[in-house]
Scaffold this active site. Structure first.
Site, mmCIF file in Angstrom:
data_model
loop_
_atom_site.group_PDB
_atom_site.id
_atom_site.type_symbol
_atom_site.label_atom_id
_atom_site.label_comp_id
_atom_site.label_asym_id
_atom_site.label_seq_id
_atom_site.Cartn_x
_atom_site.Cartn_y
_atom_site.Cartn_z
ATOM 1 C CB CYS A 42 -0.937 -0.008 1.202
ATOM 2 S SG CYS A 42 -1.909 1.490 1.322
ATOM 3 C CB CYS A 47 -3.125 2.488 -1.745
ATOM 4 S SG CYS A 47 -3.415 0.785 -1.290
ATOM 5 C CE LYS A 50 -4.452 3.972 -6.545
ATOM 6 N NZ LYS A 50 -4.910 2.624 -6.377
ATOM 7 C CE1 TYR A 175 -10.878 -1.759 -6.793
ATOM 8 C CE2 TYR A 175 -11.217 -3.997 -7.579
ATOM 9 C CZ TYR A 175 -11.584 -2.949 -6.763
ATOM 10 O OH TYR A 175 -12.657 -3.081 -5.936
ATOM 11 C CD GLU A 179 -6.706 1.965 -9.139
ATOM 12 O OE1 GLU A 179 -5.569 1.543 -8.851
ATOM 13 O OE2 GLU A 179 -7.619 2.058 -8.294
ATOM 14 C CG HIS A 432 -28.457 22.702 -5.146
ATOM 15 N ND1 HIS A 432 -28.487 21.817 -6.212
ATOM 16 C CD2 HIS A 432 -28.557 23.947 -5.664
ATOM 17 C CE1 HIS A 432 -28.611 22.512 -7.332
ATOM 18 N NE2 HIS A 432 -28.646 23.804 -7.035
ATOM 19 C CD GLU A 437 -27.982 18.626 -5.569
ATOM 20 O OE1 GLU A 437 -28.976 18.964 -4.922
ATOM 21 O OE2 GLU A 437 -27.314 19.418 -6.272
#
Ligand code: NDP
Length: 442
Positions: A42, A47, A50, A175, A179, A432, A437
């Site tokens: 990681c 992670c 990346k 993934y 990516e 908003h 939303e």
């Protein structure tokens, strides 16, 4: 003491480090062994680097959008600067991990761990014994054995390329493939994304995968489905992939064709620890291997190759072992994000899985252009989907393809896990103007 340590952890990645320092906090004598930098996949080659590269590459699109907001930006990208700063950040994080271990009183032993027997591990020629041993060695990229496979790189090398290539062929549709396709494409590299099946992102909701694939293509990635790379040849001008659809030339070829457990150097047979056919360590609900005092957490034993899963497994394990903990990780409703461009955030069931499990399913979708890009030449759109059990009103899955999809889904995942209904979702007032939303008004 009968043993050198109460707990010996093999592998200082996310799961191993968490388990080691929490166990030490419970008053146990703990050691952790690692042959590389502390931090694991990681932090060192997954992670973190990346995502830094995703951020770096996104500036291109932001600069384009900025024009319509009145900014006139003359930008140039410099790969060595990014690499240098990325490595400095990883070194900083490595230092933090080292401090965490030292402050907790965990002994760091440098070297590969290899079992001598169920209570003893060889590390760099010295043997260390422990009452409990935790295997947390993670995984690594796996490349199929095809002619010329020695010419291809994996995500490990893609994070360290000496120069930005002009073109890259990326094999895989999961993934890592999408990516890196997004990163290189946004940095101006010509990207071929080669996938053996008809539709990338297998396992994701079919509409989500189709929308994402279309978005990647519109952003400039050449997506080639039903294409298999049979061999890779080195030529005077770069690399040539022989595929079932014809030859494909590029400067670099990267394979993102899945990962395999790091078990081959552990000498598991010496301790009698069972593995699956794919090399993953077999564990039960307690994270216990086939040998009573040996445990495993994270990618080395898990299908969900996700850092937070490994951390949770390691933390709860040592709480149960040393502090009367009663908790077990829950594997339902694990939200995930693919940091592609656009990003994919998802939690819960796909429409297909929901239809397989329940008789009456209703789906709600929306496609729109995020306000951030509405005035600009960036044509990227956002797609949202909610999967609902029509009989109970329960929301079974929420999916989004679009900017900040991961940030949105993390919040909604809390409600989904508690059994959120569509009515409750619609009773919530939206914020908003945001993209999120849309989820409460669908
Ligand atoms: P994935 O399993 O996600 O994807 C592997 C891809 O390679 C699939 O498209 C698969 O095709 C294809 N493939 C497998 N074998 C071959 C082959 N022999 N020839 C051609 N294609 C092949 O693996 P990744 O390596 O992308 O990532 C590993 C795991 O790491 C992920 O599943 C995820 O759990 C984790 N991860 C999570 C991230 C995140 O949370 N953002 C980021 C990166 C990784 P097919 O679909 O046909 O099987």
């Amino acid at each position: 003491m009968k043993y050198d340590y109460d707990l010996l952890v093999i592998g200082a990645g996310s799961g191993g480090v968490r388990a080691a320092r929490i166990a030490a906090g419970h008053g146990k004598k703990v050691a952790i062994c690692e042959a590389d930098q502390v931090g694991g996949t990681c932090v060192i080659r997954g992670c973190v680097p990346k995502k830094l590269m995703v951020y770096a590459s996104q500036y291109n699109k932001l600069f384009k959008a900025a024009k319509t907001f009145g900014w006139d930006i003359d930008s140039r990208f410099d790969w060595p600067t990014l690499l240098h700063n990325k490595n400095a950040e990883i070194n900083r994080l490595n230092g933090i991990y080292l401090n965490l271990l030292a402050n907790a009183g965990v002994a760091l032993i440098e070297g590969h761990g290899s079992f001598i027997d169920p209570h003893t591990v060889d590390i760099a020629g010295k043997s260390y014994s422990a009452e409990h041993i935790l295997i947390a060695t993670g995984g690594r990229p796996s490349v199929p054995d095809i002619p010329g496979s020695e010419h291809v790189i994996t995500s490990n090398e893609a994070l360290e390329l000496p120069a930005l290539p002009e073109s890259i062929t990326i094999n895989g549709g999961g993934y890592i493939a999408v990516e890196f396709a997004g990163i290189f494409n946004a940095l101006g590299v010509a990207v071929n994304l080669v996938y053996r099946g008809p539709q990338i992102l297998r396992g994701f909701d079919a509409e989500v995968a189709a929308f994402a694939q279309q978005s990647f293509a519109e952003a400039g990635v050449q997506v080639m489905t039903d294409t298999e790379i049979l061999a890779v040849e080195s030529t005077a001008s770069g690399l040539l992939c022989q595929t079932n659809q014809g030859p494909l030339a590029s400067e670099v070829v990267m394979f993102a064709t899945g990962r395999q457990a790091n078990t081959d150097r552990l000498n598991l047979a010496a301790a009698g620890i069972a593995t699956q056919a794919n090399g993953q360590v077999v564990v039960d609900r307690e994270q216990r291997t086939s040998v009573a005092n040996v445990f495993a957490v994270g990618d080395v034993c898990n299908q969900d190759n996700l850092t937070p899963v490994a951390i949770r497994e390691g933390h709860y394990l040592v709480d149960r072992l040393y502090a009367g903990g009663q908790q077990f990780p829950e594997y339902d409703h694990i939200p995930t994000t693919v940091f592609s461009q656009p990003e994919i955030g998802t939690c819960g069931l796909t429409e297909a899985d929901a239809r397989h499990q329940y008789p009456n399913i209703e789906c709600f979708t929306s496609t729109f252009r995020a306000m951030k890009y509405a005035m600009s030449e960036v044509s990227e759109k956002t797609f949202m989907k909610i999967v609902v059990n029509a009989d109970t009103d329960q929301v079974l899955g929420m999916h989004v393809v679009g900017a900040d999809g991961g940030e949105m889904i993390q919040g909604f995942a809390v409600a989904l896990k508690q059994g959120l209904t569509k009515t409750q979702l619609n009773r919530t007032i939206g914020i908003h103007p945001t993209s999120a939303e849309e989820f409460v008004t669908l």
